[in-house]
Design an enzyme around this catalytic site. Structure first.
Site, short mmCIF file in Angstrom:
data_model
loop_
_atom_site.label_atom_id
_atom_site.label_comp_id
_atom_site.label_asym_id
_atom_site.label_seq_id
_atom_site.Cartn_x
_atom_site.Cartn_y
_atom_site.Cartn_z
N THR A 106 23.22 93.22 116.15
CA THR A 106 22.07 93.99 116.59
C THR A 106 22.18 95.47 116.20
OG1 THR A 106 21.01 94.88 118.58
CG2 THR A 106 23.22 94.10 118.86
N TYR A 139 25.60 95.68 126.15
CA TYR A 139 25.10 94.67 125.20
C TYR A 139 25.53 95.02 123.78
CZ TYR A 139 21.77 92.39 122.09
OH TYR A 139 21.20 91.69 121.05
#
Ligand SMILES: NC(=O)c1ccc[n+]([C@@H]2O[C@H](COP(=O)([O-])OP(=O)(O)OC[C@H]3O[C@@H](n4cnc5c(N)ncnc54)[C@H](O)[C@@H]3O)[C@@H](O)[C@H]2O)c1
Length: 323
Positions: free
Chosen positions: A116, A140
């Site tokens: 990501t 995250y």
């Protein structure tokens, strides 16, 4: 050829399964259905299980003998990761460690990993190239960066080749309307904006005081079908012996939250009620990516990059009857 797809019952994984099947591969979905939907598994078998269960992953590998692995299974919400960091570290790092252990025990396979743009943190340059420093500002993003690092180590030690695809913001739905984004609860902007258009309810905008032209966060939206296409190209690259790498999947063009709302109003031909809320922890103001490396190495070019076509596909799918 079978491909093991962890998290294949989720949003992006299910679109990749459809794309795999269209190219003659059989996707074997491995998912614990914690955040996915059984009904999106249409193009191959569903093996229910948790990536943290080494014995179960090993049994599935022995049964199906896949040619490669695509690893989508993870928790993927920035705000939730800030509230519950250990939940994220346990699933995204602990779970992936177990999955990789099972794979190394079985025998390394080509591996495509869902990374990501959150691994970059607050960018020093825009658009962000892959060699930009990775300084994630939320658990995250950190959890995904650790997995990228683990994959680099497994290549050094075991020769396991992998492609980490750093997606920017996935959006849109299958252009044929068969599947789409169906999270519960939903936290992603475009489906929330479209639900507000559909229901006449307000949509929260988290922060209108960022240092951006209209004060709202800017993101680079990338169509889920373009992400799926990149996975097919990454698989082909690895099957032909390509070396491990990390690649951005982005459009090099950002839109603010307010611009997304404006585009959605045009696509849906309705006005959308916006409520300004306070900032959400862990959100960088601007994320825009450069994807030249994916173009050069894989020959990848996004085909559905216009924001309005991403929104239109999501809207068409949302307005269809769901199972
Ligand atoms: N959606 C985005 O914009 C975006 C952007 C960048 C990266 N990613 C990454 O792409 C991947 C897919 O994202 P998504 O939006 O499709 O998410 P999703 O939540 O729709 O899909 C994830 C799937 O993984 C499954 N899963 C989670 N933990 C599991 C476990 N321990 N064992 C087995 N299955 C498990 C869930 O049930 C779900 O079906 C994630 O790894 C995410 O971090 C997503």
């Amino acid at each position: 050829m079978k491909i093991l797809v962890t998290g294949g019952a989720g949003y992006i994984g299910s679109h990749v399964c459809k794309a795999l099947a269209a190219k003659g591969f059989e996707p074997v979905v491995y998912d614990n259905l914690s955040r996915g939907n059984r009904w999106v598994v249409k193009w191959g078998p569903l093996e229910e299980g948790d990536i943290a269960d080494v014995a179960r992953v090993r049994a599935v590998l022995d049964r199906h003998r896949p040619t490669a692995v695509m690893h989508f299974a993870a928790f993927a919400y920035v705000g939730e990761s800030v509230r519950e960091p250990l939940f994220y570290y346990r699933n995204n790092i602990g779970g992936t460690t177990a999955l990789l252990q099972a794979l190394i025990d079985y025998g390394p396979l080509p591996f495509v990993f869902s990374s990501t743009c959150s691994t970059y943190g607050i960018p020093q340059t825009i658009p962000i190239p892959e060699d930009h420093p990775q300084n994630p500002i939320n658990p995250y993003g950190f959890s995904k960066m650790v997995v990228e690092r683990m994959l680099a180590d497994l290549d050094l030690t075991y020769g396991m080749r992998s492609v980490s695809l750093r997606y920017f913001n996935a959006a849109g739905a299958d252009p044929e309307g068969e599947i789409g984004e169906a999270h519960n609860p939903e936290t992603h902007l475009i489906p929330l904006v479209l639900a507000a258009a559909r229901d006449g309810t307000p949509v929260d905008v988290f922060g209108a005081d960022y240092d951006t032209p209209d004060g709202t966060c800017i993101r680079d939206y990338i169509h889920v079908s373009d992400i799926a296409g990149a996975h097919l190209l990454a698989l082909d690259y690895l099957l032909k012996g390509g070396a491990s790498c990390a690649l951005n999947l982005a459009n090099a063009r950002g839109y603010s939250v307010k611009e997304v709302v404006g585009a959605a109003e045009r696509v849906c031909n309705r006005s959308i009620w916006v409520k300004i809320a306070s900032r959400r922890d862990g959100d960088p103001p601007i994320l825009i990516g450069l994807a030249e490396r994916a173009q050069a190495l894989l020959g990848w070019r996004p085909a559905r990059s216009a924001l309005e076509s991403q929104i239109a596909d999501a809207w068409n799918w949302m307005m269809k009857d769901r199972k």
